[in-house]
Design a protein around this motif. Sequence first.
Motif, PDB file in Angstrom:
ATOM      1  N   PRO A  98       0.805  -1.238   0.000  1.00 47.97           N
ATOM      2  CA  PRO A  98       0.000   0.000   0.000  1.00 47.97           C
ATOM      3  C   PRO A  98       0.828   1.274   0.000  1.00 47.97           C
ATOM      4  CG  PRO A  98      -0.824  -1.573   1.630  1.00 47.97           C
ATOM      5  CD  PRO A  98       0.492  -2.095   1.150  1.00 47.97           C
ATOM      6  N   ASN A  99       1.929   1.298   0.777  1.00 50.66           N
ATOM      7  CA  ASN A  99       2.725   2.526   0.896  1.00 50.66           C
ATOM      8  C   ASN A  99       3.934   2.512  -0.026  1.00 50.66           C
ATOM      9  OD1 ASN A  99       3.994   0.512   2.305  1.00 50.66           O
ATOM     10  ND2 ASN A  99       4.678   1.816   3.988  1.00 50.66           N
ATOM     11  N   CYS A 149      -2.115   2.761  -2.411  1.00 51.22           N
ATOM     12  CA  CYS A 149      -3.275   2.979  -1.550  1.00 51.22           C
ATOM     13  C   CYS A 149      -4.030   4.251  -1.918  1.00 51.22           C
ATOM     14  CB  CYS A 149      -2.863   3.008  -0.075  1.00 51.22           C
ATOM     15  SG  CYS A 149      -1.747   4.356   0.360  1.00 51.22           S
ATOM     16  N   GLN A 150      -3.443   5.104  -2.738  1.00 49.35           N
ATOM     17  CA  GLN A 150      -4.087   6.337  -3.178  1.00 49.35           C
ATOM     18  C   GLN A 150      -4.783   6.167  -4.527  1.00 49.35           C
ATOM     19  OE1 GLN A 150      -0.554   8.823  -3.106  1.00 49.35           O
ATOM     20  NE2 GLN A 150      -1.083   9.672  -1.099  1.00 49.35           N
ATOM     21  N   GLN A 156      -5.548  -0.272  -9.071  1.00 47.84           N
ATOM     22  CA  GLN A 156      -4.773  -1.279  -8.353  1.00 47.84           C
ATOM     23  C   GLN A 156      -4.774  -2.606  -9.099  1.00 47.84           C
ATOM     24  OE1 GLN A 156      -6.016  -1.496  -4.223  1.00 47.84           O
ATOM     25  NE2 GLN A 156      -6.052   0.733  -4.045  1.00 47.84           N
TER      26      GLN A 156
END
Length: 239
Positions: A98-99, A149-150, A156
Amino acid sequence: MVGLRGEPHLELRGLGLRRGERWLVRGLDLVIPRGAFVAVVGPSGVGKSSFLAALAGLLAPTEGEIVCRCPHGHAHHPAEPELQCRTGIIFQQNLLTPNASVLTNTLAGRLGRHSAWRTLFGFPRSDREAAYRILCDLGLGAHVHRWSCQTSGGEQQRTAIARALLQEPDLYLADEPVSALDAYLTGRVLGLLRQEAREHARTVLCVLHNPELVDRFADLVLSFDPGDAANWKVREVRR
């Protein structure tokens, strides 16, 4: 055994998979030639994801065996590390970091080609350029530096697809890879996978639900029957 003509890539010999007390599939005998696009179909819960997991070496067959032949014809089993490095998996859950950026997540497809210390200092420029080209092909060129995650669910999903394409595996196992995409992007993604099969002899097994997409992109259709695990069916797509 049932199968298309051509050099064998996957051989399923009396394959059986069971979940608890229920058989998902039994007695599956199938030869899949290298470079085929195989659509895996059937209602939800019938065992399509479990079948792909077995082909990936993540789930041991309850009975029978799976043999995968490398380009030189040598036989391997899915759980062998050498074979897993040559298998590109597109999970329903995407399994992104995610990051980390969209680009970094995509570059993970090349981890098997480099030592840990090499990737610690970054990927080669050629890998980064290849990843960027694929992301542009999938409409993600403007999002390469955004954290995953953005991004949206569809973005995704395309990132996970880009990661598998960058890996350039011998075998693609795609579990509903276009579930979050619109019609245009669906055609684009399945077209790229079909191109991998036709131009690079990379075999594709793809879970699909839309009959029109199955008839448009697949060479072979494997369907599972929820009422009878032994009543699996295979058909060639005639064009």
